[in-house]
Scaffold this active site. Sequence first.
Site, PDB file in Angstrom:
ATOM      1  N   ASP A 103       3.956  19.372  -3.858  1.00 25.52           N
ATOM      2  CA  ASP A 103       2.811  18.654  -4.403  1.00 25.52           C
ATOM      3  C   ASP A 103       1.669  19.630  -4.731  1.00 25.52           C
ATOM      4  OD1 ASP A 103       0.957  16.732  -4.982  1.00 25.52           O
ATOM      5  OD2 ASP A 103       1.066  15.703  -3.062  1.00 25.52           O
TER       6      ASP A 103
ATOM      7  N   ASP B  59      -1.108   8.636  -8.202  1.00 29.72           N
ATOM      8  CA  ASP B  59      -0.542   7.840  -7.113  1.00 29.72           C
ATOM      9  C   ASP B  59      -0.522   6.345  -7.433  1.00 29.72           C
ATOM     10  OD1 ASP B  59      -0.573  10.299  -5.982  1.00 29.72           O
ATOM     11  OD2 ASP B  59      -1.519   9.675  -4.117  1.00 29.72           O
TER      12      ASP B  59
HETATM   13  C1  GLA Z   1      -0.650  13.214  -3.201  1.00 27.87           C
HETATM   14  C2  GLA Z   1       0.702  12.679  -3.676  1.00 27.87           C
HETATM   15  C3  GLA Z   1       1.128  11.542  -2.774  1.00 27.87           C
HETATM   16  C4  GLA Z   1       1.227  12.022  -1.339  1.00 27.87           C
HETATM   17  C5  GLA Z   1      -0.111  12.619  -0.905  1.00 27.87           C
HETATM   18  C6  GLA Z   1       0.005  13.300   0.455  1.00 27.87           C
HETATM   19  O1  GLA Z   1      -1.658  12.256  -3.335  1.00 27.87           O
HETATM   20  O2  GLA Z   1       0.619  12.274  -5.017  1.00 27.87           O
HETATM   21  O3  GLA Z   1       2.370  11.027  -3.190  1.00 27.87           O
HETATM   22  O4  GLA Z   1       2.258  12.957  -1.224  1.00 27.87           O
HETATM   23  O5  GLA Z   1      -0.560  13.609  -1.833  1.00 27.87           O
HETATM   24  O6  GLA Z   1      -1.195  13.856   0.873  1.00 27.87           O
END
Ligand code: GLA
Length: 742
Positions: free
Chosen positions: A495, A558
């Site tokens: 990520d 998200d």
């Molecule tokens: C980002 C990602 C999420 C999750 C969070 C974890 O927002 O897009 O899917 O993995 O980080 O902190």
Amino acid sequence: MIRKIFILLFLATGFLTARAQEVSISKGWKFTVGDSAQWASPTYNDQHWQAANLNDNWERQGHPNYDGFGWYRTKVVIPSSLKDKSYLKDSLRLNLGTVDDNDEVYLNGKLVAKYGGYGGTIKDGHYGGRSYTIAANNPAILWDKENVLAVRIFDTGGDGGLVTSGYGSTFNITMADVMDHVAVNTEADFVYGDNNSLSKSVKLHTTNAYQYSGTLAFKVTDPENGTVLYEKTNPANFTSGKPFTYSFSIARLAKRSYTISYTFTDTKSGKSIVQTETTPYILTPYPTAKVKINGADVFGARPGHPFLYLIPATGKRPLLYKVAGLPECLKVDAATGVISGSVAQKGNYPVTFTVSNSLGAKTKQFTISIGDNIGLTPALGWNSWNAWGLSVNDEKVRISAKAMIDKLSAHGWAYINIDDGWEAENRAADGKIVTNSKFPDMKGLADFVHGLGLRIGIYSSPGPRTCGGFLGSWQHEDQDAQTYADWGIDYLKYDWCSYSDIAPKPDLDGLKKPYQVMQASLGKTNRDIMYSLCQYGWGNVWEWGADVNGNSWRTTGDIQDTWQSMSTIGFNQGPAAPHAQPGHFNDPDMLVVGKVGWGPSLHNTRLTFDEQYTHISLWSLLASPLLIGCDMGHLDAFTLSLLTNDEVLAIDQDALGKGANQYIKKDDYQVWVKELKDGGKAIGLFNTSDKYQTISLDKTDPAIAGYTKFRDAWQQKYIVVTGNALTAKVAPHGVLLVRVEK
Ligand code: GLA
């Protein structure tokens, strides 16, 4: 009619808000990035700050990839009439939409609220809706005068700012009133009883020190025509700590959702609140006692690497598993159906599964593909994030693995993925990444998951920190990849998060780079580690995700458990969809069905039951990884039915690996068409409007011309199509998912 359809067995009954007087603060905001104590001051001159658009994060307002502090300010007159007109006159409420990630709120220079009501510090990052209550006699409030409202925000990674979103979209000031802090809690599961009954208990509760005495009106309506199917009003009294419980039982005769409303009216104040929800209806047929072999038709592994595959099959236990044509060095456990070992030689190995029980046997042709490409069909699994957020721990992961093996693996579900929140504060002296106290033994946990025949995933960032503020892999990529391999990890979600600190304004090469670095590191290990790119779709990642050997790549920010979020993401996958291919899939983010929460306390998904059918149907048409994001320790009957429909999962898992084409896109409906390996097609007729709608595809339409059989995938039965068109009456935000065959 009404009485025939609904039978009330018991009396005794979600969240709602009374429409109070309000002062809007949705306009006039200015903002800047950076940090200064002076910016809280009412006398500070913010004229040179930018005008803020609350519909967008600050990244999209001239600060790409910016993480850290920023401030928003606005001015507002708070009239004392607001107080005069309210019933309870003691508290003021500031509704500040959504803060990403964490905040302090200053009114006329004085700190009046912080951190979304959580503990911790401003850097702890609890992005979410903000609604703060402050005492009406707080001297910071200047009644009938201009007030300066300043919000200091810290963004730990990803998007940042003060925004309108599903978490909180209201920007206003109200008085906390008699119906604030009153809720109808609809969290309990619906119970499917004998005689086709559907029962539930809901609770009216409050944290206010006020004696509520009034009536609760329970009403069931058919959303198609507004017909009231059942209506009943009962006395309802409750106080803090002593909720009022209302239980009902209604008949569930038709395969469709009805709308329930619960209206509580307080007699003394005359105020009321209304909460609505829909009723569930299950389409997936219950698995029969006869053997059925489910799951994809192919599984890929790299030569010489550990191989683990569980043959998914339903039917009365015990089942006996056999595999004909298994390459040497692989063995199948006859009692569990787990194939393990390792294959040295590249090649496609056709095998035949035979699964039998006391009622008979079934066979299935399957291909074991040994080569460089893995993840040939989209991953089916669970990820901790949408349920537990940073509160994930070893126990929750084990519970999830156990639930997967007990309830889901027979349908092909195989991955148990730990998202952010497992990492220790510091690396070991030799630089090795270590777990925090929530994960005392990662190797032990991986062994446990493998012992069940499942695979395990983990999470990191190419930056120094993850989005949750934990340690990332920056400059430790080889070491981390090796540690994951030593633990037995099978899947890595990688990520972007704080990598923006390293590459603030990356060009295309810059976007690819951190993913290539980790890919090379993973390649040096002796394990197949599925590689899941997460960088929110930047730089049209679908065009190059396969080049950096991503097995999947997130195409969006998200997801949240709202129609707005899920439908906006899902129905905007048109440009990405053609790039899906075996081993490389678009990931429009994890599922929001069941109990979700992004932290320790969970709630039922806010999607209606029809919206959940749309969610799973659309993600399957898109050949998306399906990563369950709910509490696996608590899978209600409806959620389980959504996740165990083998004909729907087969559309997602189709070996051709194509993403559906957005074939028709109208304001109120859409049709998506996915080509399948057997020459058939899967077609989703989606009603995107909030009214019942009939959707038709003419038999001469190129999407279905020449096809003669139409199978309802959810109900697993053929549809009789008479006349010149495939026609379906589709519920609001619902879908008909059809598989067409020649
Ligand atoms: C980002 C990602 C999420 C999750 C969070 C974890 O927002 O897009 O899917 O993995 O980080 O902190």
